[in-house]
Design a protein around this motif. Structure first.
Motif, PDB file in Angstrom:
ATOM      1  N   UNK A   1       0.823  -1.216   0.000  1.00 41.90           N
ATOM      2  CA  UNK A   1       0.000   0.000   0.000  1.00 41.90           C
ATOM      3  C   UNK A   1       0.857   1.265   0.000  1.00 41.90           C
ATOM      4  N   UNK A   2       1.880   1.265  -0.860  1.00 40.11           N
ATOM      5  CA  UNK A   2       2.738   2.436  -1.033  1.00 40.11           C
ATOM      6  C   UNK A   2       2.654   2.916  -2.479  1.00 40.11           C
ATOM      7  N   UNK A   3       2.924   4.203  -2.722  1.00 38.74           N
ATOM      8  CA  UNK A   3       2.911   4.706  -4.103  1.00 38.74           C
ATOM      9  C   UNK A   3       3.987   4.024  -4.947  1.00 38.74           C
ATOM     10  N   UNK A   4       3.636   3.667  -6.167  1.00 36.36           N
ATOM     11  CA  UNK A   4       4.595   3.021  -7.055  1.00 36.36           C
ATOM     12  C   UNK A   4       5.774   3.937  -7.335  1.00 36.36           C
ATOM     13  N   UNK A   5       5.552   5.255  -7.250  1.00 36.20           N
ATOM     14  CA  UNK A   5       6.627   6.208  -7.538  1.00 36.20           C
ATOM     15  C   UNK A   5       7.815   6.018  -6.600  1.00 36.20           C
ATOM     16  N   UNK A   6       7.591   5.475  -5.404  1.00 36.92           N
ATOM     17  CA  UNK A   6       8.688   5.264  -4.468  1.00 36.92           C
ATOM     18  C   UNK A   6       9.610   4.134  -4.905  1.00 36.92           C
ATOM     19  N   UNK A   7       9.126   3.283  -5.792  1.00 39.78           N
ATOM     20  CA  UNK A   7       9.890   2.096  -6.180  1.00 39.78           C
ATOM     21  C   UNK A   7      10.301   2.100  -7.653  1.00 39.78           C
ATOM     22  N   UNK A   8      10.167   3.262  -8.289  1.00 44.22           N
ATOM     23  CA  UNK A   8      10.498   3.339  -9.711  1.00 44.22           C
ATOM     24  C   UNK A   8      11.963   3.008  -9.976  1.00 44.22           C
ATOM     25  N   UNK A   9      12.843   3.466  -9.089  1.00 42.63           N
ATOM     26  CA  UNK A   9      14.267   3.183  -9.281  1.00 42.63           C
ATOM     27  C   UNK A   9      14.542   1.683  -9.236  1.00 42.63           C
ATOM     28  N   UNK A  10      13.924   1.003  -8.287  1.00 46.95           N
ATOM     29  CA  UNK A  10      14.123  -0.438  -8.181  1.00 46.95           C
ATOM     30  C   UNK A  10      13.567  -1.138  -9.414  1.00 46.95           C
ATOM     31  N   UNK A  11      12.423  -0.660  -9.912  1.00 48.78           N
ATOM     32  CA  UNK A  11      11.813  -1.263 -11.096  1.00 48.78           C
ATOM     33  C   UNK A  11      12.720  -1.137 -12.313  1.00 48.78           C
ATOM     34  N   UNK A  12      13.338   0.036 -12.485  1.00 48.87           N
ATOM     35  CA  UNK A  12      14.185   0.262 -13.655  1.00 48.87           C
ATOM     36  C   UNK A  12      15.536  -0.422 -13.518  1.00 48.87           C
ATOM     37  N   UNK A  13      16.189  -0.232 -12.374  1.00 48.03           N
ATOM     38  CA  UNK A  13      17.485  -0.886 -12.163  1.00 48.03           C
ATOM     39  C   UNK A  13      17.324  -2.405 -12.043  1.00 48.03           C
ATOM     40  N   UNK A  14      16.175  -2.836 -11.524  1.00 43.17           N
ATOM     41  CA  UNK A  14      15.951  -4.263 -11.293  1.00 43.17           C
ATOM     42  C   UNK A  14      15.862  -5.090 -12.551  1.00 43.17           C
ATOM     43  N   UNK A  15      15.680  -4.442 -13.681  1.00 41.22           N
ATOM     44  CA  UNK A  15      15.636  -5.199 -14.936  1.00 41.22           C
ATOM     45  C   UNK A  15      16.994  -5.775 -15.288  1.00 41.22           C
ATOM     46  N   UNK A  16      17.995  -5.543 -14.420  1.00 42.68           N
ATOM     47  CA  UNK A  16      19.297  -6.190 -14.603  1.00 42.68           C
ATOM     48  C   UNK A  16      19.174  -7.708 -14.539  1.00 42.68           C
ATOM     49  N   UNK A  17      18.121  -8.181 -13.904  1.00 45.90           N
ATOM     50  CA  UNK A  17      17.936  -9.618 -13.763  1.00 45.90           C
ATOM     51  C   UNK A  17      17.007 -10.168 -14.844  1.00 45.90           C
ATOM     52  N   UNK A  18      16.732  -9.338 -15.842  1.00 51.11           N
ATOM     53  CA  UNK A  18      15.815  -9.738 -16.913  1.00 51.11           C
ATOM     54  C   UNK A  18      16.243 -10.977 -17.687  1.00 51.11           C
ATOM     55  N   UNK A  19      17.551 -11.315 -17.809  1.00 47.38           N
ATOM     56  CA  UNK A  19      17.906 -12.557 -18.502  1.00 47.38           C
ATOM     57  C   UNK A  19      17.280 -13.813 -17.898  1.00 47.38           C
ATOM     58  N   UNK A  20      16.870 -13.744 -16.629  1.00 49.14           N
ATOM     59  CA  UNK A  20      16.177 -14.893 -16.030  1.00 49.14           C
ATOM     60  C   UNK A  20      14.951 -15.239 -16.863  1.00 49.14           C
ATOM     61  N   UNK A  21      14.211 -14.206 -17.267  1.00 50.62           N
ATOM     62  CA  UNK A  21      12.982 -14.417 -18.044  1.00 50.62           C
ATOM     63  C   UNK A  21      13.317 -14.972 -19.423  1.00 50.62           C
ATOM     64  N   UNK A  22      14.269 -14.344 -20.092  1.00 51.02           N
ATOM     65  CA  UNK A  22      14.630 -14.793 -21.439  1.00 51.02           C
ATOM     66  C   UNK A  22      15.218 -16.192 -21.429  1.00 51.02           C
ATOM     67  N   UNK A  23      16.043 -16.480 -20.423  1.00 49.78           N
ATOM     68  CA  UNK A  23      16.688 -17.799 -20.385  1.00 49.78           C
ATOM     69  C   UNK A  23      15.666 -18.901 -20.138  1.00 49.78           C
ATOM     70  N   UNK A  24      14.735 -18.680 -19.206  1.00 50.65           N
ATOM     71  CA  UNK A  24      13.708 -19.682 -18.936  1.00 50.65           C
ATOM     72  C   UNK A  24      12.807 -19.883 -20.144  1.00 50.65           C
TER      73      UNK A  24
END
Length: 441
Positions: free
Chosen positions: A137-160
């Motif tokens: 129950x927090x604004x998504x704007x507080x986590x935008x940095x994590x959302x953008x930087x967190x795509x560093x782990x995106x190869x997990x999706x492509x590899x699977x």
């Protein structure tokens, strides 16, 4: 000096910011995104562009996958431009202010979109972080940095999806489910792992993603799977990348100079900063001086690659763009140069890197994540940090199987966690001796 507890969950809303300034910052980032797309569109025929983009989207994308080699020049630029534009529009739709951290995030997304990130494998992470925000129950704007930087782990999706020989009817939902779950655990972990290295590694989410990828990889191996690290590189477009970077850095400096009222005001304050998280150069010195700093760091890294006899490829281009972005959020030439020197020095003393210019250059560029160490403790310790970083980074890829694109960020987190307590102890001992000497006098 005691270091304050910091949080990676940043409030990116600022209702007091001049609306005109905010709109102009968005226009700058959108223009950059459209430039990338335009370069891609005008570089290839529609058929080549489509085929290259399709190959990029269906690539397993684990390290090191150069999208110039998988696709082609045009499709790599279009991929970067589209993903950067989507990121900017997502941030804008939530009313967030374009600050130094967000500029770093946009350029990081742009850079890594040349070797590992694409729209297909990044969306689940963004969705997962959104789900977490709703859950707490927090604004998504507080986590935008994590959302953008967190795509560093995106190869997990492509590899699977594309790297396990599973039918697409299983691979696609599996990849997306795992990706969303990963996105949901990143925000609480990123906040806690910041304490691990105390803000002395700029790529905090990259370190967090490395830990998560390590667990995912271990579980995959537990059930009989095996992830082989790869190296798909292309140096065919070196000259074109050189032109792009020189034009980009020149534009950044010229535009920044004019936005800064045709002055160099603010650069002194930026260069005096240690760069420890969280340091927003836009807040310290405004957008104009920040853009000039980004340009200066960009030219420095460009010169470093040329001096080392390197050839530009997707990963090296991505590394340069990432550090240019972080030059709005911690990096400047004074705290970054010692890291470059330390990595090169380590490579000269090790026979393992005598002929591996690419690894040395890439490790040095991304090793500037440790710039706050030289900014806070001094250039000598920055050189030492760079030296230690090269010894570690080449040995940890196996832990996450290349499923974390920020491999250097993962390494830098460990280096900072190892060095900072020791450096604090040294500082305390020195202060104790100084006080003792004063008492004797």
């Amino acid at each position: 000096m005691d270091k304050e507890k910091k949080s990676i969950i940043l409030q990116t809303e600022n209702k007091n910011l001049n609306l005109k300034k905010q709109v102009s910052r968005y226009h700058l980032m959108i223009s950059y995104s459209l430039l990338l797309i335009a370069i891609g569109l005008f570089s290839e025929t529609p058929a080549n562009l489509w085929e290259g983009t399709l190959r990029i989207f269906t690539s397993p994308s684990n390290l090191l996958t150069d999208y110039f080699a998988v696709g082609n020049f045009g499709s790599a630029f279009v991929n970067s431009g589209i993903l950067t534009l989507v990121s900017v529009l997502v941030v804008r739709s939530h009313g967030a202010t374009v600050s130094g951290p967000l500029i770093a995030a946009f350029f990081t997304v742009s850079g890594f979109s040349f070797f590992g990130k694409n729209l297909y494998n990044s969306l689940p992470i963004i969705i997962g972080v959104y789900c977490y925000a709703k859950l707490v129950h927090k604004p998504y704007s507080q986590y935008l940095l994590v959302a953008l930087f967190g795509s560093s782990i995106s190869p997990v999706i492509s590899y699977l999806t594309f790297g396990t020989n599973l039918p697409l009817s299983i691979g696609i939902p599996l990849g997306y489910i795992v990706g969303i779950l990963v996105g949901m655990v990143l925000p609480p972990l990123a906040s806690q792992f910041l304490l691990f290295h105390q803000g002395f590694s700029l790529y905090n989410v990259g370190f967090t993603a490395g830990i998560v990828a390590m667990f995912v990889t271990s579980m995959y191996r537990l059930f009989g799977g095996e992830i082989s690290t790869i190296s798909i590189l292309s140096t065919d477009y070196h000259s074109m990348i050189v032109i792009f970077l020189l034009v980009l850095f020149s534009c950044l400096f010229i535009i920044g100079f004019f936005l800064n009222r045709k002055s160099f005001e603010g650069l002194k304050e930026i260069f005096a900063s240690s760069g420890t998280l969280v340091t927003d150069f836009v807040a310290i010195a405004e957008i104009g001086a920040t853009m000039m700093n980004m340009s200066i760091v960009g030219f420095m890294l460009f010169g470093f690659v040329k001096l080392m006899g390197g050839t530009f490829s997707g990963p090296i281009l991505g590394g340069v763009l990432t550090v240019v972005g972080f030059s709005a959020f911690g990096n400047h030439w004074k705290n970054s140069l010692p890291i470059l020197i330390g990595v090169v020095l380590a490579s000269k003393l090790s026979p393992d890197f005598s002929g591996d210019t690419f690894t040395v250059i890439l490790s040095a560029i991304f090793g500037t994540s440790l710039a706050p160490i030289s900014g806070y403790y001094g250039a000598f310790y920055g050189i030492l940090a760079g030296f230690i970083h090269l010894t570690l980074v080449s040995n940890i890829t196996y832990l996450h199987g290349g499923l974390n694109l920020y491999n250097n960020g993962f390494s830098c987190g460990f280096v900072a966690a190892f060095m900072v307590p020791l450096l604090d102890t040294i500082s305390q001992v020195k202060r104790g001796k100084t006080h003792a000497g004063k008492r004797k006098i």
